[in-house]
Scaffold this motif. Structure first.
Motif, PDB file in Angstrom:
ATOM      1  N   ARG A  75       0.903  -1.158   0.000  1.00 12.21           N
ATOM      2  CA  ARG A  75       0.000   0.000   0.000  1.00 12.21           C
ATOM      3  C   ARG A  75       0.941   1.206   0.000  1.00 12.21           C
ATOM      4  N   THR A 129      -9.389  -8.914  -4.679  1.00 13.80           N
ATOM      5  CA  THR A 129      -9.501  -8.664  -3.233  1.00 13.80           C
ATOM      6  C   THR A 129     -10.445  -9.710  -2.661  1.00 13.80           C
ATOM      7  N   ILE A 130     -10.128 -10.180  -1.449  1.00 15.12           N
ATOM      8  CA  ILE A 130     -11.017 -11.187  -0.851  1.00 15.12           C
ATOM      9  C   ILE A 130     -12.347 -10.567  -0.435  1.00 15.12           C
ATOM     10  N   ASP A 131     -12.403  -9.218  -0.380  1.00 12.82           N
ATOM     11  CA  ASP A 131     -13.595  -8.555   0.170  1.00 12.82           C
ATOM     12  C   ASP A 131     -14.807  -8.533  -0.764  1.00 12.82           C
ATOM     13  N   MET A 173     -12.670 -11.225   8.121  1.00 14.86           N
ATOM     14  CA  MET A 173     -12.231  -9.981   7.487  1.00 14.86           C
ATOM     15  C   MET A 173     -13.388  -9.258   6.795  1.00 14.86           C
ATOM     16  N   GLY A 174     -13.180  -7.990   6.602  1.00 17.19           N
ATOM     17  CA  GLY A 174     -14.183  -7.146   5.964  1.00 17.19           C
ATOM     18  C   GLY A 174     -14.288  -5.848   6.733  1.00 17.19           C
ATOM     19  N   ARG A 175     -13.373  -4.932   6.419  1.00 16.40           N
ATOM     20  CA  ARG A 175     -13.365  -3.649   7.115  1.00 16.40           C
ATOM     21  C   ARG A 175     -14.604  -2.839   6.736  1.00 16.40           C
ATOM     22  N   HIS A 256      -5.457 -12.844   9.235  1.00 11.15           N
ATOM     23  CA  HIS A 256      -4.870 -12.893   7.896  1.00 11.15           C
ATOM     24  C   HIS A 256      -4.795 -14.284   7.281  1.00 11.15           C
ATOM     25  N   ARG A 259      -6.495 -14.638   4.015  1.00  7.29           N
ATOM     26  CA  ARG A 259      -5.970 -14.121   2.747  1.00  7.29           C
ATOM     27  C   ARG A 259      -5.040 -15.102   2.046  1.00  7.29           C
TER      28      ARG A 259
HETATM   29  O1  F6P Z   1      -7.842  -7.469   1.603  1.00  4.85           O
HETATM   30  C1  F6P Z   1      -8.847  -6.682   2.192  1.00  4.85           C
HETATM   31  C2  F6P Z   1      -8.703  -6.740   3.651  1.00  4.85           C
HETATM   32  O2  F6P Z   1      -8.605  -8.082   3.922  1.00  4.85           O
HETATM   33  C3  F6P Z   1      -9.753  -6.146   4.569  1.00  4.85           C
HETATM   34  O3  F6P Z   1     -10.884  -6.924   4.787  1.00  4.85           O
HETATM   35  C4  F6P Z   1      -8.959  -5.906   5.817  1.00  4.85           C
HETATM   36  O4  F6P Z   1      -9.510  -4.953   6.641  1.00  4.85           O
HETATM   37  C5  F6P Z   1      -7.646  -5.454   5.274  1.00  4.85           C
HETATM   38  O5  F6P Z   1      -7.507  -6.095   4.036  1.00  4.85           O
HETATM   39  C6  F6P Z   1      -6.459  -5.731   6.127  1.00  4.85           C
HETATM   40  O6  F6P Z   1      -5.335  -5.287   5.461  1.00  4.85           O
HETATM   41  P1  F6P Z   1      -3.861  -5.286   6.035  1.00  4.85           P
HETATM   42  O7  F6P Z   1      -3.215  -6.508   5.495  1.00  4.85           O
HETATM   43  O8  F6P Z   1      -3.251  -4.065   5.502  1.00  4.85           O
HETATM   44  O9  F6P Z   1      -3.980  -5.336   7.513  1.00  4.85           O
END
Ligand code: F6P
Length: 327
Positions: A75, A129-131, A173-175, A256, A259
């Motif tokens: 990022r 993206t998994i979201d 997950m799922g912000r 995580h 992911r």
């Molecule tokens: O890939 C999306 C996501 O999994 C969101 O659901 C989650 O909040 C975020 O990534 C977490 O990202 P990071 O790896 O930067 O903590």
């Protein structure tokens, strides 16, 4: 129509299982069309740092089955600045790249849209993206695999929960997106699901659980999306436990691990179709758009349109079904 001789490919933002399959498809489709390919490490950061390399067919051998991304990801804050993007463009131009394929989520799309407009360089995005929270597609790469990972975890937790008559709060997950929570909640037979897109009061949740307890359930599972407004599974569990002491309460945060892992068959095929489509669209002269799937058809949507819509992506039928199934 602009001539394309070299395509640059990168992954950006959170990784997702199936990204490697997309990279492989981009590389092999470009080579098939006699185009050269440059792989860019760490997404936009790699453009700025000039970490790029020539890719051949062999560069993507034996990666379709691997989770994560062989191109790495990041990022990148610097790319949000005009200076960062100018530096990135200098390197992209010096590498002879005339078109880009960007694989990632919302932030990746935003960066691609700005970069393409600022420097007039053709860009095609692939939703990874998994979201599953992007406009312009029914499905994103990685969503299916993440759901399967979550279901496997829920099933295992159900075994131990039922053995001890316990109430489990499982955080997924799922912000901003409740897609995984909703899907996995239905597939895992959850008693309640808390989603970022919905407000569920703790008292309302307790009512649901008390109703389930009245039917002598041997275990109960509440799926909590990490972005739920009550503040995550630990918080929810604590607040419920204060008022509802019927069950022994436990919390499990999947984190995580959702992911990672080998991509499912569905994700591998989706990613391959998207990678293939992305290169072909660029070669047809299409730009500043995202590849998507609608039903079984591949489609493209202008990035501006995909990014401007912020409507709820949750399937309301599923929300209703989840409630009825928990009765
Ligand atoms: O890939 C999306 C996501 O999994 C969101 O659901 C989650 O909040 C975020 O990534 C977490 O990202 P990071 O790896 O930067 O903590």
């Amino acid at each position: 129509m602009r001539k394309i001789t070299r395509v640059g490919v990168f992954t950006s933002g959170g990784d997702a299982p199936g990204m490697n399959a997309a990279i492989r498809a981009v590389v092999r489709t470009a080579l098939h069309n006699d185009k050269k390919v440059t792989g860019i490490y760490h997404g936009y950061q790699g453009m700025i740092d000039n970490t790029m390399f020539d890719m051949e067919s062999k560069s993507v051998s034996s990666i379709i089955q691997k989770g994560g991304t062989v191109l790495k990801t990041a990022r990148c804050m610097e790319f949000k600045t005009a200076e960062g993007r100018a530096k990135a463009y200098e390197n992209v131009r010096a590498a002879g790249i005339d078109a880009l394929v960007a694989i990632g989520g919302d932030g990746t799309f935003t960066g691609a849209e700005i970069f393409s407009r600022e420097f007039d360089i053709p860009v095609m995005c692939i939703p990874g993206t998994i979201d599953n929270d992007l406009n312009g597609t029914d499905l994103t790469i990685g969503y299916d695999t993440a759901n399967n990972t979550v279901i496997e975890a829920i099933d295992k937790i159900r075994d131990t929960a039922a053995s001890h008559n316990r109430l489990f709060f499982i955080e997924v997950m799922g912000r901003d997106s409740g897609c995984i929570a909703l899907n996995a909640g239905i597939a895992g037979g959850a008693e309640a699901i808390l989603l970022p897109e919905k407000d569920t009061a703790i008292d309302e949740l307790i009512e649901m659980l008390a109703h389930a307890a009245d039917r002598n359930k041997s275990s109960m599972i509440v799926i909590v999306a990490e972005g739920d407004k009550n503040g995550g599974a630990n918080n929810v569990a604590k607040r419920v436990h204060e008022k509802f002491g019927y069950y022994d309460t436990k919390v499990s945060i999947l984190g995580h691990l959702q992911r990672g892992g080998a991509p499912s068959s569905a994700d591998r095929v989706l990613a391959t179709r998207m990678g293939y489509a992305a290169v072909n669209e660029l070669l047809k002269g299409n730009t500043r758009a995202t590849i998507g799937i609608r039903g079984s058809e591949m489609v493209t949507t202008p990035l501006e349109e995909a990014l401007s819509k912020k409507e709820l992506k949750l399937n309301e039928d599923l929300v209703e079904i989840a409630k009825i199934m928990a009765l």
